[in-house]
Design a protein around this motif. Sequence first.
Motif: not given
Length: 252
Positions: A1-10, A25-28, A55-60
């Motif tokens: 299952m994909k978890v990275l938003l930018h790799e998913m389709s709508w 949401l990572p910020v830096g 990836k380990r939690t299947s969270v977006l």
Amino acid sequence: MKVLLHEMSWSEAKQYFAKNDIAILPVGSNEQHGPANPLGTDHLIAKSIAEETAKRTSVLCLQVIPFGVSSHHKQFWGTIFISPNTFGEYVKEACLSLNYYGIRKIVVVNGHGGNLAALTNLARELREEGIFVSIFQWWVATARLLPDLFTAEERRHAGAEETSFNLALHPNLVNMTEVLNEQPRRHILQIDGMTLPLNTVDETGSGVYGKQSTVSAKKGKRVFKSVVKELVEHVKLLKSTKIDDLMQKPKV
Ligand SMILES: [Zn+2]
């Protein structure tokens, strides 16, 4: 299952949002970390912790927001500095976009201490609107999880701890020939308890605070492992907590 938003389709994103109310949401920042470290240090580290946890939690997980509140580093070339207000509004609108699709819980993985005040403000504002934002800062976690791994002098900005993290993740981006130690200058007006509007350049010539020369990829890997483990626990707990239990309490 994909978890990275930018790799998913709508349509893939729609499937995730239909079943889940949580996202990461990572910020830096993009700011100087001495001559040995890349400018992207803070956002690269936040991205790696966030994506591994996702990836380990299947969270977006969203793309990292790379620019932060860094004007105190601006005299060092290449630093991008966003005002606290603009930064806070930008992150808030990213959170509101998620909320439009049903997300009510957001874990912000913050890679830069200068962002914390703006993030704390927006988290409080969003709780008023029914969104619960938690904020994770890896270096605060390691001070407690791995208290003996680095000394206080190694735990400062661009010190051995942060440089070790970089070395573990991106060995090609750390220039080992430029590693150095610098004892920051104490401003003449600095007394205990005093906050002064100083910039990094007022205190250091290199941008490094304290000891960097004890950098170790092995220790960096331990740091990564332990902070991801900690964050995974938090995300799992947040995932299973009812949103109503996270909202503001009524008047007593
Ligand atoms: Zn940093």
